[in-house]
Design an enzyme around this catalytic site. Sequence first.
Site, PDB file in Angstrom:
ATOM      1  N   GLU A  21       0.825  -1.211   0.000  1.00  0.00           N
ATOM      2  CA  GLU A  21       0.000   0.000   0.000  1.00  0.00           C
ATOM      3  C   GLU A  21       0.857   1.257   0.000  1.00  0.00           C
ATOM      4  OE1 GLU A  21      -3.935  -0.972   2.490  1.00  0.00           O
ATOM      5  OE2 GLU A  21      -2.068  -1.448   3.548  1.00  0.00           O
ATOM      6  N   TYR A  53     -16.945  25.167  -2.352  1.00  0.00           N
ATOM      7  CA  TYR A  53     -16.760  23.717  -2.414  1.00  0.00           C
ATOM      8  C   TYR A  53     -15.645  23.309  -3.369  1.00  0.00           C
ATOM      9  CZ  TYR A  53     -20.067  24.100  -6.340  1.00  0.00           C
ATOM     10  OH  TYR A  53     -20.704  24.458  -7.489  1.00  0.00           O
ATOM     11  N   GLU A  73      -8.044   5.920  10.119  1.00  0.00           N
ATOM     12  CA  GLU A  73      -8.520   6.650  11.298  1.00  0.00           C
ATOM     13  C   GLU A  73      -7.748   7.954  11.484  1.00  0.00           C
ATOM     14  OE1 GLU A  73      -9.430   2.285  12.080  1.00  0.00           O
ATOM     15  OE2 GLU A  73      -7.874   3.430  11.059  1.00  0.00           O
ATOM     16  N   LYS A  99     -11.354   3.026   0.995  1.00  0.00           N
ATOM     17  CA  LYS A  99     -10.169   2.428   0.370  1.00  0.00           C
ATOM     18  C   LYS A  99     -10.690   1.288  -0.498  1.00  0.00           C
ATOM     19  CE  LYS A  99      -6.366   1.522   2.677  1.00  0.00           C
ATOM     20  NZ  LYS A  99      -5.356   0.853   3.545  1.00  0.00           N
TER      21      LYS A  99
END
Length: 121
Positions: A21, A53, A73, A99
């Site tokens: 990863e 935005y 997290e 993910k």
Amino acid sequence: MTKIKINNVELYAYHGVSLEEKNLGGKFSYDLEITFDISKASQTDNIEDTIDYAFMINLVSEFILVNKFNLLEKLVVEICKLVIYKFQNIQKIKINLRKHQPPINCYINSVELEYELINFI
């Protein structure tokens, strides 16, 4: 209160615990939900009085692309802290971060983490 919802922004980034990863990266996507007061913007019709935005999407996407975290997290908390720091008129932010196809021993579309932060101004 009003909400802006930004849906399914997709990008390629390098977050995760495994070396695969970290080195090869993977596809991520996110949704943002921003709660804020539109009373001033509805009177002035001025972008400085609301949440831009386009700027928000660029800010969050750049943060995801530039940084590397082991854990989703940590990533979602840091994103929310950054957004509230940049846009102090935000009352609440919620992010759903996905993910896609994490490197595990079965096929899975995505793993999603939802986090919400309230701005106690």
